[in-house]
Design an enzyme around this catalytic site. Sequence first.
Site, PDB file in Angstrom:
ATOM      1  CD  GLU A   1     -31.416  11.187 -52.857  1.00  0.00           C
ATOM      2  OE1 GLU A   1     -32.392  11.802 -51.924  1.00  0.00           O
ATOM      3  OE2 GLU A   1     -30.776  10.421 -52.325  1.00  0.00           O
TER       4      GLU A   1
ATOM      5  CG  HIS B   1     -32.298   8.247 -50.844  1.00  0.00           C
ATOM      6  ND1 HIS B   1     -31.197   7.616 -50.869  1.00  0.00           N
ATOM      7  CD2 HIS B   1     -32.113   8.981 -49.677  1.00  0.00           C
ATOM      8  CE1 HIS B   1     -30.716   8.262 -50.707  1.00  0.00           C
ATOM      9  NE2 HIS B   1     -30.730   8.916 -49.459  1.00  0.00           N
TER      10      HIS B   1
HETATM   11  C1  BG6 Z   1     -29.142  11.793 -49.337  1.00  0.00           C
HETATM   12  C2  BG6 Z   1     -29.134  12.896 -48.776  1.00  0.00           C
HETATM   13  O1  BG6 Z   1     -30.585  11.788 -49.593  1.00  0.00           O
HETATM   14  O2  BG6 Z   1     -29.061  10.561 -48.175  1.00  0.00           O
HETATM   15  C3  BG6 Z   1     -27.353  13.373 -47.803  1.00  0.00           C
HETATM   16  O3  BG6 Z   1     -28.680  14.241 -49.590  1.00  0.00           O
HETATM   17  C4  BG6 Z   1     -27.528  11.983 -46.541  1.00  0.00           C
HETATM   18  O4  BG6 Z   1     -27.316  14.285 -46.399  1.00  0.00           O
HETATM   19  C5  BG6 Z   1     -27.537  10.892 -47.358  1.00  0.00           C
HETATM   20  O5  BG6 Z   1     -26.022  12.045 -46.469  1.00  0.00           O
HETATM   21  C6  BG6 Z   1     -28.607   9.630 -46.523  1.00  0.00           C
HETATM   22  O6  BG6 Z   1     -28.985   9.285 -45.734  1.00  0.00           O
HETATM   23  P1  BG6 Z   1     -28.826   8.354 -44.593  1.00  0.00           P
HETATM   24  O7  BG6 Z   1     -29.970   8.909 -43.327  1.00  0.00           O
HETATM   25  O8  BG6 Z   1     -30.222   7.561 -44.906  1.00  0.00           O
HETATM   26  O9  BG6 Z   1     -27.364   8.286 -44.341  1.00  0.00           O
END
Ligand code: BG6
Length: 282
Positions: free
Chosen positions: A254, A154
């Site tokens: 990602e 990510h």
């Molecule tokens: C992304 C998702 O990968 O991560 C989103 O597609 C999400 O939907 C984002 O809001 C952040 O996620 P988190 O759990 O780190 O706040």
Amino acid sequence: MIEFKTFSNGFPYIEVTNSVASAKIALHGAHVFEYKKEGKSELLWLSSLALFEENKPIRGGIPICWPWFGPHSDSALPQHGFARISRFTFVSCDEKDEATSIVTLKLTDSPKTRIVWDFSFELLVTITISKKLHVSLKTTNTDIKEFKITQALHSYLSVENISDVEVFGVKNCTYFDQLSKTMEVQKDDLHINQEIDRIYTHLNKNIILKEKNRAIFLQNSNSNSLVIWNPWSEKAKFIKDMQDYEYKNMLCIESANVLDDYKILQPNCSITLGLKLSYISY
Ligand code: BG6
């Protein structure tokens, strides 16, 4: 050179410096939270309010979403799996030559992971710090039964101004829009001027993120899905560990195995998801 350090609250991380680049990696989540090539600006975005605490994800850098991506059908289980909130074990640091450092970290099942995901596994994260930043995530099924995973590296990329960003490599690709819950087709190269949360499917191309003064090249391996996310101004207000205005300086691209790009692993089998990030000079 590799140094083991801690923040003032005792949170451990590894600092790697060699002749061409430097990086910081938290043992928590095997999470690279800084990477910089000599003479260049920081490649990864890190929230000014990022939390460096046990059992909390770090907002920025490269969180590892594993063994599931996104929310779990059981809402009591953590979003994006448990790898990003688990402490990894240090395996090795190999200084291959003066310009290449390779850090390897490992997570295996424990009574704690068994409660949320009842499988025996080994997750090996290898981070190569050189002219490129290479993160590889190798999952091995050490159980006697098969398991299914979805996963993502990510990466939060730092950008000077999101409004100037162009993303090349997604044109004509199909994506699932997580906001409207519809399948769409990307007609042009991507410009971002509002909240975006998309999963590009059947995409195994390399991606270029271009800004006014620099460009970043993303090379994926074993990934046929790609997530692009920016919360924009309204959603950012609800994210406690980032400032409202910081959405302007980040874009998540990602490398993933999600939706129908999930992976099923038989016992004794492995799969490696990889991401290489590098600066393009122009
Ligand atoms: C992304 C998702 O990968 O991560 C989103 O597609 C999400 O939907 C984002 O809001 C952040 O996620 P988190 O759990 O780190 O706040």
